[in-house]
Motif scaffolding. Structure first.
Motif, PDB file in Angstrom:
ATOM      1  N   GLN A   1       9.883  17.558  -5.596  1.00 53.45           N
ATOM      2  CA  GLN A   1       8.670  16.751  -5.643  1.00 53.45           C
ATOM      3  C   GLN A   1       9.014  15.323  -5.220  1.00 53.45           C
ATOM      4  N   VAL A   2       8.278  14.821  -4.270  1.00 52.31           N
ATOM      5  CA  VAL A   2       8.488  13.463  -3.766  1.00 52.31           C
ATOM      6  C   VAL A   2       7.388  12.568  -4.337  1.00 52.31           C
ATOM      7  N   GLN A   3       7.810  11.470  -4.935  1.00 54.77           N
ATOM      8  CA  GLN A   3       6.843  10.502  -5.458  1.00 54.77           C
ATOM      9  C   GLN A   3       6.499   9.499  -4.365  1.00 54.77           C
ATOM     10  N   LEU A   4       5.200   9.211  -4.256  1.00 52.55           N
ATOM     11  CA  LEU A   4       4.725   8.280  -3.248  1.00 52.55           C
ATOM     12  C   LEU A   4       3.835   7.248  -3.924  1.00 52.55           C
ATOM     13  N   VAL A   5       4.054   5.987  -3.601  1.00 55.79           N
ATOM     14  CA  VAL A   5       3.260   4.910  -4.196  1.00 55.79           C
ATOM     15  C   VAL A   5       2.710   4.039  -3.084  1.00 55.79           C
ATOM     16  N   GLU A   6       1.382   4.017  -2.972  1.00 55.49           N
ATOM     17  CA  GLU A   6       0.725   3.202  -1.955  1.00 55.49           C
ATOM     18  C   GLU A   6       0.367   1.826  -2.510  1.00 55.49           C
ATOM     19  N   SER A   7       0.252   0.879  -1.606  1.00 57.47           N
ATOM     20  CA  SER A   7      -0.215  -0.460  -1.966  1.00 57.47           C
ATOM     21  C   SER A   7      -0.816  -1.103  -0.720  1.00 57.47           C
ATOM     22  N   GLY A   8      -1.533  -2.207  -0.943  1.00 55.62           N
ATOM     23  CA  GLY A   8      -2.046  -2.973   0.183  1.00 55.62           C
ATOM     24  C   GLY A   8      -3.529  -2.851   0.446  1.00 55.62           C
ATOM     25  N   GLY A   9      -4.208  -1.996  -0.293  1.00 60.23           N
ATOM     26  CA  GLY A   9      -5.641  -1.871  -0.089  1.00 60.23           C
ATOM     27  C   GLY A   9      -6.390  -3.094  -0.604  1.00 60.23           C
ATOM     28  N   GLY A  10      -7.695  -3.121  -0.333  1.00 60.16           N
ATOM     29  CA  GLY A  10      -8.501  -4.233  -0.809  1.00 60.16           C
ATOM     30  C   GLY A  10      -9.834  -4.302  -0.117  1.00 60.16           C
ATOM     31  N   LEU A  11     -10.505  -5.424  -0.343  1.00 60.75           N
ATOM     32  CA  LEU A  11     -11.802  -5.691   0.272  1.00 60.75           C
ATOM     33  C   LEU A  11     -11.611  -6.606   1.470  1.00 60.75           C
ATOM     34  N   VAL A  12     -12.166  -6.221   2.590  1.00 66.58           N
ATOM     35  CA  VAL A  12     -12.017  -7.014   3.805  1.00 66.58           C
ATOM     36  C   VAL A  12     -13.333  -6.997   4.571  1.00 66.58           C
TER      37      VAL A  12
END
Length: 117
Positions: A1-12
Motif C-alpha cells: 500500500q502506497v500512501q499519497l498526500v496531496e497539497s496545494g489546492g485552494g480558491l482561485v
C-alpha cells in the motif's frame, strides 16, 4: 500500500494558476504510472494527466496546453501545474499511483480546487 498526500489546492479566480503537489511513501519510479485525476460534484472521477514509468505523459484533451504534470523521482514527488484555470476545472483533485498495468491503484485523500470569482 502506497500512501499519497496531496497539497496545494485552494480558491482561485478564473485565469489564475495553482500548483498541486503529491508526496508518495514509496519510490514513484516503481509505479507503472503516476498521475492526477479529478472529480467534480455529481460527476465521475476522470483522468487529468499521468506519467508512465518510461516518462511518457498523456493529458485529458480539456487540459492540454493549460496543465503540466511533472515528477521529482529523488523526492518521490508528483506535481501538477494548473494554468489558465476555468470554472469547469473546479473539482477535488486526486493523486494516483498505479502499481501495474492491470491496476493496483493507490489514491490520496484529494485536494479541493475551486475556480470562481
Amino acid at each position: 500500500q502506497v500512501q499519497l498526500v496531496e497539497s496545494g489546492g485552494g480558491l482561485v479566480q478564473p485565469g489564475g494558476s495553482l500548483r498541486l503537489s503529491c508526496a508518495a511513501s514509496a519510490s514513484i519510479t516503481t509505479a507503472y504510472a503516476v498521475g492526477w485525476y479529478r472529480q467534480a460534484p455529481g460527476k465521475q472521477r476522470e483522468l487529468v494527466a499521468r506519467i508512465f514509468s518510461g516518462g511518457t505523459t498523456n493529458y485529458a484533451d480539456i487540459v492540454k496546453g493549460r496543465f503540466t504534470i511533472s515528477r521529482d523521482n529523488a523526492k518521490n514527488m508528483l506535481y501538477l501545474q494548473l494554468n489558465r484555470l476555468e470554472p469547469d476545472d473546479t473539482a477535488v483533485y486526486y493523486c494516483n499511483f498505479r502499481g501495474s498495468w492491470i491496476g493496483d491503484d493507490n489514491w490520496g485523500q484529494g485536494t479541493q480546487v475551486t475556480v470562481s470569482t
